[in-house]
Design an enzyme around this catalytic site. Structure first.
Site, PDB file in Angstrom:
ATOM      1  N   GLU A 321       0.848  -1.191   0.000  1.00  0.00           N
ATOM      2  CA  GLU A 321       0.000   0.000   0.000  1.00  0.00           C
ATOM      3  C   GLU A 321       0.887   1.246   0.000  1.00  0.00           C
ATOM      4  O   GLU A 321       1.963   1.224   0.612  1.00  0.00           O
ATOM      5  CB  GLU A 321      -0.915  -0.014   1.233  1.00  0.00           C
ATOM      6  CG  GLU A 321      -1.868  -1.211   1.209  1.00  0.00           C
ATOM      7  CD  GLU A 321      -2.757  -1.311   2.453  1.00  0.00           C
ATOM      8  OE1 GLU A 321      -2.653  -0.449   3.346  1.00  0.00           O
ATOM      9  OE2 GLU A 321      -3.551  -2.270   2.502  1.00  0.00           O
ATOM     10  N   HIS A 351      -7.773   1.410   1.964  1.00  0.00           N
ATOM     11  CA  HIS A 351      -7.648   0.959   3.361  1.00  0.00           C
ATOM     12  C   HIS A 351      -8.359   1.919   4.323  1.00  0.00           C
ATOM     13  O   HIS A 351      -7.760   2.466   5.248  1.00  0.00           O
ATOM     14  CB  HIS A 351      -6.171   0.799   3.742  1.00  0.00           C
ATOM     15  CG  HIS A 351      -5.961  -0.112   4.913  1.00  0.00           C
ATOM     16  ND1 HIS A 351      -4.852  -0.905   5.053  1.00  0.00           N
ATOM     17  CD2 HIS A 351      -6.728  -0.354   6.016  1.00  0.00           C
ATOM     18  CE1 HIS A 351      -4.937  -1.589   6.185  1.00  0.00           C
ATOM     19  NE2 HIS A 351      -6.072  -1.269   6.777  1.00  0.00           N
TER      20      HIS A 351
HETATM   21  N1  LIG Z   1      -9.668  -2.583   6.604  1.00  0.00           N
HETATM   22  C1  LIG Z   1      -9.454  -2.052   7.768  1.00  0.00           C
HETATM   23  O1  LIG Z   1      -9.348  -0.831   7.904  1.00  0.00           O
HETATM   24  C2  LIG Z   1      -9.380  -2.908   8.976  1.00  0.00           C
HETATM   25  C3  LIG Z   1      -8.920  -4.196   8.883  1.00  0.00           C
HETATM   26  N2  LIG Z   1      -8.858  -4.977  10.000  1.00  0.00           N
HETATM   27  C4  LIG Z   1      -8.365  -6.353   9.853  1.00  0.00           C
HETATM   28  O2  LIG Z   1      -9.438  -7.231  10.189  1.00  0.00           O
HETATM   29  C5  LIG Z   1      -8.912  -8.312  10.923  1.00  0.00           C
HETATM   30  C6  LIG Z   1      -9.989  -8.943  11.766  1.00  0.00           C
HETATM   31  O3  LIG Z   1     -10.350  -8.043  12.786  1.00  0.00           O
HETATM   32  P1  LIG Z   1     -11.180  -8.510  14.073  1.00  0.00           P
HETATM   33  O4  LIG Z   1     -12.487  -9.074  13.679  1.00  0.00           O
HETATM   34  O5  LIG Z   1     -11.171  -7.380  15.000  1.00  0.00           O
HETATM   35  O6  LIG Z   1     -10.234  -9.658  14.593  1.00  0.00           O
HETATM   36  P2  LIG Z   1     -10.599 -10.786  15.660  1.00  0.00           P
HETATM   37  O7  LIG Z   1      -9.308 -11.253  16.194  1.00  0.00           O
HETATM   38  O8  LIG Z   1     -11.634 -10.303  16.603  1.00  0.00           O
HETATM   39  O9  LIG Z   1     -11.241 -11.939  14.761  1.00  0.00           O
HETATM   40  C7  LIG Z   1     -10.525 -12.679  13.823  1.00  0.00           C
HETATM   41  C8  LIG Z   1     -11.163 -14.050  13.709  1.00  0.00           C
HETATM   42  O10 LIG Z   1     -10.503 -14.754  12.669  1.00  0.00           O
HETATM   43  C9  LIG Z   1     -10.408 -16.109  13.079  1.00  0.00           C
HETATM   44  N3  LIG Z   1      -9.371 -16.779  12.315  1.00  0.00           N
HETATM   45  C10 LIG Z   1      -8.034 -16.763  12.470  1.00  0.00           C
HETATM   46  N4  LIG Z   1      -7.431 -17.515  11.554  1.00  0.00           N
HETATM   47  C11 LIG Z   1      -8.406 -18.028  10.776  1.00  0.00           C
HETATM   48  C12 LIG Z   1      -8.414 -18.891   9.653  1.00  0.00           C
HETATM   49  N5  LIG Z   1      -7.290 -19.381   9.131  1.00  0.00           N
HETATM   50  N6  LIG Z   1      -9.611 -19.225   9.127  1.00  0.00           N
HETATM   51  C13 LIG Z   1     -10.766 -18.758   9.657  1.00  0.00           C
HETATM   52  N7  LIG Z   1     -10.816 -17.942  10.720  1.00  0.00           N
HETATM   53  C14 LIG Z   1      -9.655 -17.574  11.264  1.00  0.00           C
HETATM   54  C15 LIG Z   1     -10.101 -16.009  14.561  1.00  0.00           C
HETATM   55  O11 LIG Z   1     -10.369 -17.212  15.224  1.00  0.00           O
HETATM   56  C16 LIG Z   1     -11.016 -14.869  14.970  1.00  0.00           C
HETATM   57  O12 LIG Z   1     -12.275 -15.338  15.406  1.00  0.00           O
HETATM   58  C17 LIG Z   1      -7.771  -7.681  11.722  1.00  0.00           C
HETATM   59  O13 LIG Z   1      -6.801  -8.632  12.083  1.00  0.00           O
HETATM   60  C18 LIG Z   1      -7.217  -6.675  10.771  1.00  0.00           C
HETATM   61  O14 LIG Z   1      -6.168  -7.250  10.026  1.00  0.00           O
HETATM   62  C19 LIG Z   1      -9.256  -4.519  11.211  1.00  0.00           C
HETATM   63  C20 LIG Z   1      -9.722  -3.247  11.354  1.00  0.00           C
HETATM   64  C21 LIG Z   1      -9.785  -2.316  10.259  1.00  0.00           C
HETATM   65  O1  LIG Z   2      -7.223  -1.489  12.512  1.00  0.00           O
HETATM   66  C1  LIG Z   2      -6.674  -2.106  11.588  1.00  0.00           C
HETATM   67  O2  LIG Z   2      -6.117  -3.205  11.725  1.00  0.00           O
HETATM   68  C2  LIG Z   2      -6.685  -1.526  10.254  1.00  0.00           C
HETATM   69  O3  LIG Z   2      -6.409  -2.198   9.296  1.00  0.00           O
HETATM   70  C3  LIG Z   2      -6.938  -0.094  10.123  1.00  0.00           C
HETATM   71  O4  LIG Z   2      -5.683   0.404   9.865  1.00  0.00           O
HETATM   72  P1  LIG Z   2      -5.370   1.956   9.783  1.00  0.00           P
HETATM   73  O5  LIG Z   2      -5.440   2.495  11.182  1.00  0.00           O
HETATM   74  O6  LIG Z   2      -6.397   2.573   8.908  1.00  0.00           O
HETATM   75  O7  LIG Z   2      -3.992   2.001   9.232  1.00  0.00           O
END
Ligand SMILES: NC(=O)C1=CN([C@@H]2O[C@H](COP(=O)(O)OP(=O)(O)OC[C@H]3O[C@@H](n4cnc5c(N)ncnc54)[C@H](O)[C@@H]3O)[C@@H](O)[C@H]2O)C=CC1
Ligand SMILES: O=C(O)C(=O)COP(=O)(O)O
Length: 484
Positions: A321, A351
């Protein structure tokens, strides 16, 4: 511990020192009138006591240097600056060589998802005691290296979950109605009123991969809009509403009209969705990825969309990115950028899943508060890579107390040795816990004067489980915090 070589300790105060004297670093304070020169390169930070809060605060907090990258929210900046710390703020991430230059000097770094704190970078961070990830994901940090070197890492585990879930809901509707294409056409002056392959989402099946904070929140919203929800996760989780967990990823891919990924970046989630998985998906289904760029094999997605297997996609995250706004998203970043941009019914966002005022405000507060608690009191509650240890704050009613923080290898016999030393004093309270190879001890000792503190420090420092400063090998880390 974090050695702030250039930090001056006020001569006549009880100082809280961060010392990296044991080769590692961590946390804040050691109490001495002035740092004995033999303490390697201790940093002082500390201030006396906050009369208003009645809680101990290290004095000379202005000696603590903080680098905030990637446009950390004003709320976080205000809290940290309000402590008197020196805060440097940058809107973007930094290229690795510049990052290494800057990180050498700071005790605290605040980042978001873009900045990679690899072992190579952290090795140069000789003063660093704590990392604040102002986001959910912590995959950008080498958590093990940080823990092994006594560097705590904090994040904000769910402050932006709702924002991501809402974005995904918007994308489901937008893909089902081809909104991106219709809008682009209108921007180009073209009226193209069609209903062919445009759908309601009511009654359709949403397949959620990863049913954690975001996945489960999303399922509630999707059900409220009449979708039927299934999910796949590597652990068994309680279903919200009438959602249903399926036992394999293939089951989910066979049944879902919309597939959305909400897993962390892990070796096991790399290319979780690739050519084989697209083959399992329904013809005319949709894919959404707002998790991490490594989770979907993008050339395979391009192929699946060109063949008509996948009717639309929304991507918020990419393997590479740009560092900041205004930078280009093109082939020198990822070889397939042009191909991706040329597809129909694909929503590409930079993102922004967690980028709402509400989420960024909440994250700024949550992470900076955790950093302050750690820097000022050594509290690791909420840390993602160290044992979680916290004792209540020392107050002004407890004069001549010292807080000892000792981070060490989790090997037999360390506690006995530490307690032999602490046992010569009145230990008010003590807590210790371990996580993998690292153990964290916090103890409050009463009736200590500065001479005792200095002696304590020297005795603890000389323990064999602590590591020679110059070797920078695995270590023990010692911090003492005291107020007058
Ligand atoms: N696009 C964005 O701006 C954002 C992206 N994210 C991404 O989203 C991800 C998920 O966030 P949360 O829901 O808060 O995380 P979380 O940790 O609450 O949930 C992740 C889930 O994925 C499951 N998991 C792990 N490995 C797996 C696999 N191989 N197959 C199936 N399930 C699996 C875990 O058991 C867990 O239940 C974060 O790790 C982050 O990378 C998070 C916030 C913002
Ligand atoms: O909270 C996360 O893991 C995100 O992916 C969001 O990322 P950012 O704070 O927008 O760089």
């Amino acid at each position: 511990m974090a050695s702030a070589k250039d930090i001056k300790l006020p001569a006549d105060h009880l100082a809280h020192q961060v010392s990296r004297s044991l080769g590692l670093s961590t946390s804040p304070s050691a109490a001495f009138h002035s740092p004995p020169s033999s303490f390697g390169a201790p940093i002082s930070h500390g201030s006396a006591i906050s009369a208003t809060t009645k809680h101990l605060k290290p004095f000379a907090t202005e000696d603590v240097k903080i680098l905030l990258l990637e446009n950390v929210n004003q709320t976080g900046r205000d809290i940290l600056a309000g402590q008197g710390y020196q805060v440097e703020f940058l809107k973007t991430s930094l290229p690795e060589d510049e990052l290494i230059e800057k990180i050498r000097d700071v005790h605290v770094i605040g980042i978001r998802s873009k900045t990679k704190l690899t072992a190579r970078v952290l090795k140069e961070a000789r003063n660093l005691i704590v990392i604040g990830c102002f986001c959910i994901g912590t995959n950008q940090v080498d958590l093990k290296y940080a823990a092994d070197h006594g560097i705590a890492v904090f994040n904000s585990p769910f402050s932006n979950s709702r924002s991501v879930a809402e974005l995904v809901i918007a994308e489901i509707v937008a893909l089902a109605r081809q909104l991106g294409d219709r809008s682009n056409e209108m921007h180009n002056g073209i009226w193209n009123k069609v209903s062919n392959k445009c759908w309601e989402i009511r009654g359709k099946t949403l397949g959620i991969i990863g049913y954690g904070h975001i996945g489960s929140q999303l399922s509630v919203l999707a059900e409220a809009m009449g979708m039927s929800v299934i999910y796949y996760d590597v652990v068994n989780l309680m279903a919200m509403g009438t959602t249903r967990q399926v036992s394999t990823l293939e089951d989910l891919l066979h049944d879902a009209d919309f597939v959305t990924c909400h897993v962390p970046e892990l070796p096991e989630t790399e290319n979780l969705i690739g050519q084989q998985q697209f083959e399992h998906m329904k013809t005319g289904s949709y894919l959404i990825n707002a998790s991490r760029g490594s989770v979907v094999d993008i050339p395979a997605l391009i192929q699946a969309m060109r063949s008509g297997k996948i009717a639309g996609a929304a991507l918020d995250v990419y393997p590479n990115e740009p560092a900041g706004n205004g930078d280009y998203f093109q082939n020198d970043l990822n070889t397939w950028c042009t191909d991706l941009r040329g597809l129909k019914n694909i929503i590409l966002t930079p993102h922004i899943g967690g980028s709402t005022e509400e989420a960024q405000c909440a994250i700024g507060i949550e992470v900076s508060q955790a950093l302050v608690k750690y820097v000022n009191e050594g509290t690791t509650l909420g840390a993602v890579n160290l044992p979680e240890v916290g004792l209540r704050s020392l107050t002004m009613d407890e004069p001549n107390h010292a807080r000892v923080i000792y981070i060490h290898q989790n090997i037999p016999g360390v506690l006995r040795k530490v307690n032999e030393i602490l046992g010569d004093h009145n230990v008010d309270k003590q807590m210790t816990d371990s996580r993998d190879d690292v153990a964290y001890l916090m103890a409050d000792i009463s009736d200590v004067d500065t001479v005792t503190i200095k002696e304590l420090y020297e005795r603890l420092e000389s323990l064999s489980c602590t590591i020679d400063l110059s070797s920078l090998e695995k270590t023990g880390t010692l911090t003492l915090l005291q107020h007058e």
